[in-house]
Write a protein that holds these residues in place. Sequence first.
Motif, short mmCIF file in Angstrom:
data_model
loop_
_atom_site.label_atom_id
_atom_site.label_comp_id
_atom_site.label_asym_id
_atom_site.label_seq_id
_atom_site.Cartn_x
_atom_site.Cartn_y
_atom_site.Cartn_z
N GLY A 57 -73.60 97.38 53.21
CA GLY A 57 -74.83 96.70 52.82
C GLY A 57 -74.68 95.20 52.84
N LYS A 58 -75.24 94.55 51.84
CA LYS A 58 -75.24 93.09 51.76
C LYS A 58 -73.93 92.57 51.16
CE LYS A 58 -79.09 93.39 49.42
NZ LYS A 58 -80.22 93.12 48.56
N ASN A 59 -73.55 91.37 51.60
CA ASN A 59 -72.48 90.59 50.98
C ASN A 59 -71.12 91.29 51.03
OD1 ASN A 59 -71.68 88.20 49.71
ND2 ASN A 59 -71.93 89.08 47.67
N PHE A 60 -70.83 91.94 52.14
CA PHE A 60 -69.54 92.64 52.27
C PHE A 60 -68.42 91.61 52.33
CE2 PHE A 60 -66.03 94.69 54.38
CZ PHE A 60 -65.99 95.92 53.76
N GLY A 61 -67.35 91.87 51.57
CA GLY A 61 -66.18 90.98 51.58
C GLY A 61 -66.27 89.81 50.62
#
Length: 164
Positions: A57-61
């Motif tokens: 999804g969003k903001n991986f890592g």
Amino acid sequence: MIQGKIWKFGDDIDTDVIIPARYLNVSAEAELAKNCFADIRPDFAGGVSVGDILIAGKNFGCGSSREHAPIAIKAAGIRVIVAESFARIFYRNAFNIGLPLLESMEASRGLSDADGEDAAVDLAAGRIEGRGQVFSARPIPDFMAKLIDAGGLVDYIRKEKIGK
């Protein structure tokens, strides 16, 4: 074309979840791979195969800037990560070690419940196929594709700059 099984993760997967801090006392890639996602997907290290695809999804890592996180994922066998978005430092670290990333909100959402299913990714075209659907992503810029082809930034410099 990269073809493999989908490993699905949600939003805000931070680097501490990707490779927990207690495993950072080693730098051997194979050892990091054994502990990748140990706390949230204990089945990951034993089940992932070379060529598999991580969808997130969003903001991986997000989180700390440790390079161990993309190294562990790549060493485990993942050949591309497709996510709605990536944390900036993770994005840079992944390309520096030769792990391609594609941003695609439609693929992230369209494959949100496709864990374990087969998928294919064409990096050059920015095309993701899964569940009988085709999703698009912005293709990797030419320079970044050269980094991937070389195996990462250090290998790129060795081949392109030093080797000439």
